[in-house]
Design an enzyme around this catalytic site. Structure first.
Site, PDB file in Angstrom:
ATOM      1  N   CYS A 381       0.832  -1.201   0.000  1.00  0.00           N
ATOM      2  CA  CYS A 381       0.000   0.000   0.000  1.00  0.00           C
ATOM      3  C   CYS A 381       0.875   1.262   0.000  1.00  0.00           C
ATOM      4  CB  CYS A 381      -0.967  -0.028   1.186  1.00  0.00           C
ATOM      5  SG  CYS A 381      -2.337   1.144   1.017  1.00  0.00           S
ATOM      6  N   HIS A 507      -3.419  -4.997   0.009  1.00  0.00           N
ATOM      7  CA  HIS A 507      -2.960  -5.554   1.288  1.00  0.00           C
ATOM      8  C   HIS A 507      -2.995  -7.085   1.234  1.00  0.00           C
ATOM      9  CE1 HIS A 507      -2.754  -1.866   3.791  1.00  0.00           C
ATOM     10  NE2 HIS A 507      -3.659  -1.417   2.942  1.00  0.00           N
ATOM     11  N   GLU A 509      -1.517  -9.173   3.009  1.00  0.00           N
ATOM     12  CA  GLU A 509      -1.440  -9.791   4.336  1.00  0.00           C
ATOM     13  C   GLU A 509      -2.801 -10.277   4.829  1.00  0.00           C
ATOM     14  OE1 GLU A 509      -1.569  -5.245   5.215  1.00  0.00           O
ATOM     15  OE2 GLU A 509      -0.851  -6.607   3.641  1.00  0.00           O
TER      16      GLU A 509
END
Length: 543
Positions: A381, A507, A509
């Site tokens: 990001c 993102h 993750e």
């Protein structure tokens, strides 16, 4: 019809209710039951999207674009089930909904009160999760601690819930702490007794007690707790401190948590298949050589601010038979001391997301160091935006280049506001949020890592790569390895001549799981392993 489990906490805050709820979800799934988990947060914010990471920790983004509590990340990682905006409820969102209904005249001129209107709205939210998810069991975690004023409407709502369903359709779990007094050499049960007494005064009798402790809880103590709290001895479940949160499901399984809950719910206790999970925990406890990863961030004083990033790194290390040696690096310290002073000896660098000007120059310096030293790098990001700024300043000769977010009047806004954000005024819930498709460039490193032509990733941003600089960027040797299907938005960049240099606007993750690490994180750890002594000559192929 769904069954319902409510998880409350007592004695102290941060007792681990979220991990208990997630662990129970894992155990139920291992028996073939479908599960959905929701969090009731007792703060007045509508959602945590505008809250400081120092106060709240990470904001976890769901597929449908909800900005939620970090516990939803635990729920998804433990159960491998996607949650939605329905799974995150705050006091603020409840009051907002009730007040909007009052303004529309939905209450026909009646006096709007906490009981029944607020508590009724809370119950409706829980029922909505059950109907939308079609889950066999809906687990609800009530934030805060029993005794807090803020939690009272939620506790009253789950007390009232007994009238909505049958007695064998819901179970109450209360998580407490047994503190150890060193001078007397005893675990003390009185705080737990008082916490249960407080819960009973509200009208809730727990069916199961999960007792946190740093040492063994013997049978005599369990009998004492059960006797004073009105719970059968076998429903007093010890939960000792664990070396990993991923070890908790197996510990609670051995102590009989799922068996007791299923008994209360009148559900069949099917055979549990936890073999894959047990293998993961075994690998965690027997890792391979350590890789040193620097996480360069703005909020490193509170590790929970980057919780999903850390978990994704752990998942990748687990898949690569490596152990994670994580170094928290404050971006502002790099500005003061220089990148080499703080990053020397690292095997990989990660620059995660964030907002605002503070620490950006330190992140840019860290990225330059990783590029020039040929250290594996992953930007997320804002980390991608900083990588673009680093390119512009140091390789394209645009020394004053920056993001329009950081300096609106810059002459070289290599990162600028998304067109659809131009007229947005409010901050909360107005970013580009949730899952969007990304088309992967054929032959790129991302293509090798993902193995898919189109991937779907979660986003949370207002600013993007400025296409006015696209040709200059490509001429410098960089590659746009992922973009929106129409080619307009740059989603993923890489530097082909570097061992591993990639950054994404999304993102990744949030999609990593213990048994299924995200490809970008696994690729980073693979590349980092090549720097270790006696590393294999070839990077292991991504499974």
């Amino acid at each position: 019809m769904a069954k319902f489990v409510f998880v409350t906490g007592g004695v102290v805050s941060s007792i681990g209710k979220g991990i208990v709820a997630a662990s129970l979800g894992r155990l139920l799934k291992s028996r073939g039951y479908s599960v959905s988990i929701l969090k009731l947060d007792p703060y007045l914010n509508v959602d945590p999207g505008t809250m400081s990471p120092y106060q709240h920790g990470e904001v976890f983004v769901t597929e449908d674009g909800a900005e939620t509590d970090l516990d939803l990340g635990h729920y998804e990682r433990f159960t491998d089930t996607a949650m939605s905006r329905l799974n995150s409820v705050t006091t603020g969102s409840i009051y907002q909904s009730v007040i909007n209904k009052e303004r529309r005249g939905d209450y026909n001129g009646g006096t709007v009160q906490v009981i029944p209107h607020i508590t009724g709205e809370i119950r409706e939210r829980i029922h909505r999760v059950a109907s939308n998810s079609n889950a066999d069991v809906v687990i609800t975690e009530i934030g805060g601690t029993v005794g807090d004023i803020e939690s009272l409407p939620f506790l009253e709502a789950i007390r009232e819930f007994r009238g909505d369903v049958g007695r064998h359709d819901l179970a109450y779990i209360h998580v407490t702490l047994l503190p150890y007094i060193g001078t007397s050499g005893e675990l003390k049960t009185k705080p737990t007794q008082h916490s249960v007494k407080e819960l009973r005064s509200i009208g809730i009798q727990p069916d199961v007690l999960v007792c946190r402790s740093d040492r063994e809880i013997n049978a005599e103590l369990k009998r004492k707790i059960g006797g004073f709290c009105g719970v059968h001895e076998r429903a007093v479940i010890p939960s000792l401190d664990a070396d990993s949160i991923y070890a908790v499901p197996q510990t609670l399984e051995e102590q009989g948590l799922c068996r007791e809950v299923l008994d209360v719910l009148n559900l069949t206790d099917h055979d549990s298949d936890m073999r894959a999970w047990q293998q993961l925990v075994h690998k965690m406890r027997n890792p391979g050589p350590a890789v040193k990863v620097a996480l360069v961030g703005k909020y490193v004083q509170l590790n929970d601010a980057y919780l999903s990033v850390v978990e994704a790194l752990r998942h990748a290390c687990l898949a690569q038979d490596a152990s994670l040696d994580l170094h928290w690096v404050c971006a502002e310290e790099i500005e003061n001391r220089g990148a080499d002073a703080l990053l020397h000896g690292m095997d990989a660098v990660v620059v995660p997301g964030g907002f605002g000007n503070r620490g950006v120059d330190g992140k840019v310096a860290a990225i330059r160091w990783a590029r020039e030293q040929r250290i594996p790098f992953l930007g997320l990001c804002l980390g991608m935006q900083c990588a673009v700024i680093e390119w512009a300043r140091n390789l394209a000769g645009l020394t004053d280049a920056t993001s329009a977010e950081l300096e609106p009047g810059t002459s070289h806004p290599v990162i600028h506001l998304l067109p659809e954000q131009q007229d947005v005024v409010d901050l909360g819930g107005t970013m580009r949020l949730g899952v969007y498709p990304c088309r992967i460039a054929e032959g790129s490193m991302a293509d090798r890592l993902y193995g898919d032509e189109v991937v779907y990733e979660r986003h949370r941003h207002r600013y993007e790569f400025n296409n006015a600089y696209r040709n200059l960027f490509l001429e410098s040797g960089y590659r746009i390895s992922g973009s929106s299907p129409d080619g307009r938005l740059v989603e993923l960049i890489e530097l082909p001549e570097h061992p591993f240099f990639t950054a994404c606007q999304y993102h990744p993750e949030f999609l990593s799981r213990p048994g299924q690490p995200h490809p970008l994180f696994r690729g980073l750890i693979e590349a980092a392993q090549q720097r270790l002594p006696n590393s294999p000559s070839e990077i292991k192929a991504t499974a």
